[in-house]
Design an enzyme around this catalytic site. Structure first.
Site, PDB file in Angstrom:
ATOM      1  N   LYS A  53       0.839  -1.203   0.000  1.00 46.49           N
ATOM      2  CA  LYS A  53       0.000   0.000   0.000  1.00 46.49           C
ATOM      3  C   LYS A  53       0.870   1.247   0.000  1.00 46.49           C
ATOM      4  CE  LYS A  53      -3.758  -2.453   2.273  1.00 46.49           C
ATOM      5  NZ  LYS A  53      -4.418  -2.833   3.535  1.00 46.49           N
ATOM      6  N   GLN A  97      -3.874  -1.074   9.705  1.00 47.41           N
ATOM      7  CA  GLN A  97      -3.957  -2.440   9.171  1.00 47.41           C
ATOM      8  C   GLN A  97      -4.525  -3.404  10.223  1.00 47.41           C
ATOM      9  OE1 GLN A  97      -3.112  -3.390   5.936  1.00 47.41           O
ATOM     10  NE2 GLN A  97      -3.987  -5.359   6.497  1.00 47.41           N
ATOM     11  N   ASP A 120     -10.446   3.437   4.499  1.00 48.52           N
ATOM     12  CA  ASP A 120     -10.971   2.062   4.504  1.00 48.52           C
ATOM     13  C   ASP A 120     -12.501   2.065   4.483  1.00 48.52           C
ATOM     14  OD1 ASP A 120      -9.163  -0.006   4.318  1.00 48.52           O
ATOM     15  OD2 ASP A 120      -8.651   0.017   6.461  1.00 48.52           O
TER      16      ASP A 120
END
Ligand code: NDP
Length: 286
Positions: A53, A97, A120
């Site tokens: 990412k 994460q 997200d």
């Protein structure tokens, strides 16, 4: 006739190119979209995901930072970092994460993220916006599935979409997105009776279960579009992954199908990049 194969790598490349062009245009106007990725602990898969990412964001011309914190990090220390990133004007997207090491509360962390920086799309405000049909940040994997359907001219309107899986990160937002596009949506889960029969009624079948190749051709209506979100290790192989769908069998019946790897997987990071640009635009009004 065998099903057509949906090429997620190719569509993800297109999304990345679009993002790179947008980033370049924004930079000319003095705005560099910035993404902060937070990794707590040393889970090997998470290390690979976060590194990808961070690198992809940088490759597309964004400002990109990876914060690595030890597994011993406390909830307060993690909260402090998120609060700092919320205030940092160079950061437009924050991603923590998952999974977090045991003892840390992911829900509490997500609630702390500024909803405008929640790339997200997991913050309760963004979840609410999605179901209310309001503009917001949408979870990357289901957003990627919608993009794949569009790329292959699959219009969900009036179709029966069946989703197997009801997680907050895939199944539920997937249902909201398909409903917003006028599909008739059924959500299945571990307590669903007659799963195969329900799936066989699907014009669009989305598998997000996490069980290796459990969706066999008996679950599929002839000509259906089959989207396989699952990522499962194959016992006995170190690096091999397969989906929730038995691809070879399903491809004999389906009209269109995503492979694993090379289907939904590549879309997730690409949509994260698109979300970061969207977040930068929302925060600056550009
Ligand atoms: P979760 O484990 O959170 O959810 C799995 C869902 O499947 C649950 O709703 C569960 O039901 C349901 N389920 C489990 N067993 C059965 C069964 N036998 N019959 C019917 N339903 C069942 O997983 P995620 O949603 O996080 O992920 C699903 C898969 O997608 C995983 O393989 C994951 O690795 C992959 N994934 C892939 C991504 C990508 O980028 N391609 C991104 C995110 C996930 P219940 O709620 O009743 O327990």
């Amino acid at each position: 006739m065998r099903a057509g194969v949906i090429d997620g790598k190719q569509v993800a490349d297109q999304v990345r190119e679009e993002v790179a062009r947008e980033v370049a245009a924004l930079k000319e106007r003095g705005l560099t979209p910035g993404l902060a990725v937070v990794l707590v602990g040393d889970d090997p898969a998470s290390q690979v995901y976060t590194a990808n990412k961070e690198r992809t964001a940088r490759e597309l011309g964004m400002h990109s930072v990876l914060h690595r914190l030890p597994a011993t990090t406390s909830q307060d220390e993690l909260a402090e970092l998120v609060t700092k990133l919320n205030r940092d004007p160079a950061i437009h997207g924050i991603l923590v994460q998952s999974p977090l090491p045991e003892g840390l509360d992911m829900d509490a962390v997500v609630r702390l993220i500024d909803p405008l920086k929640d790339v997200d799309g997991f913050h309760p405000e963004n979840v609410g916006r999605l179901w209310l049909g309001q503009e917001g940040l949408v979870p990357c994997t289901p957003a990627g599935v919608m993009r794949l359907l569009d790329a292959y001219d699959v219009d969900p309107r009036g179709k029966h979409a069946v989703i197997v899986g009801r997680s907050n990160i895939v199944g539920k937002p997937m249902a909201a997105l398909l409903l917003a596009r006028h599909a008739t949506v059924t959500i299945c889960h571990s307590r669903t009776r007659d799963l195969a029969e329900t799936c066989r009624r699907a014009d669009i079948l989305v598998a997000a279960v996490g069980r290796l190749q459990m969706i066999t051709k008996e679950y599929i209506k002839p000509g259906a579009v089959v989207i396989d979100v699952g990522i499962n290790p194959v016992p006995g192989y170190k690096r091999r992954i397969r989906g929730d769908v038995d691809f070879d069998g399903a491809a004999e019946v389906a009209g269109l199908i995503t492979p694993v790897p090379g289907g939904v997987g590549p879309m997730t990071i690409a949509m994260l990049m698109a979300n970061t640009v969207k977040a930068a635009r929302m925060q600056t009004g550009m």
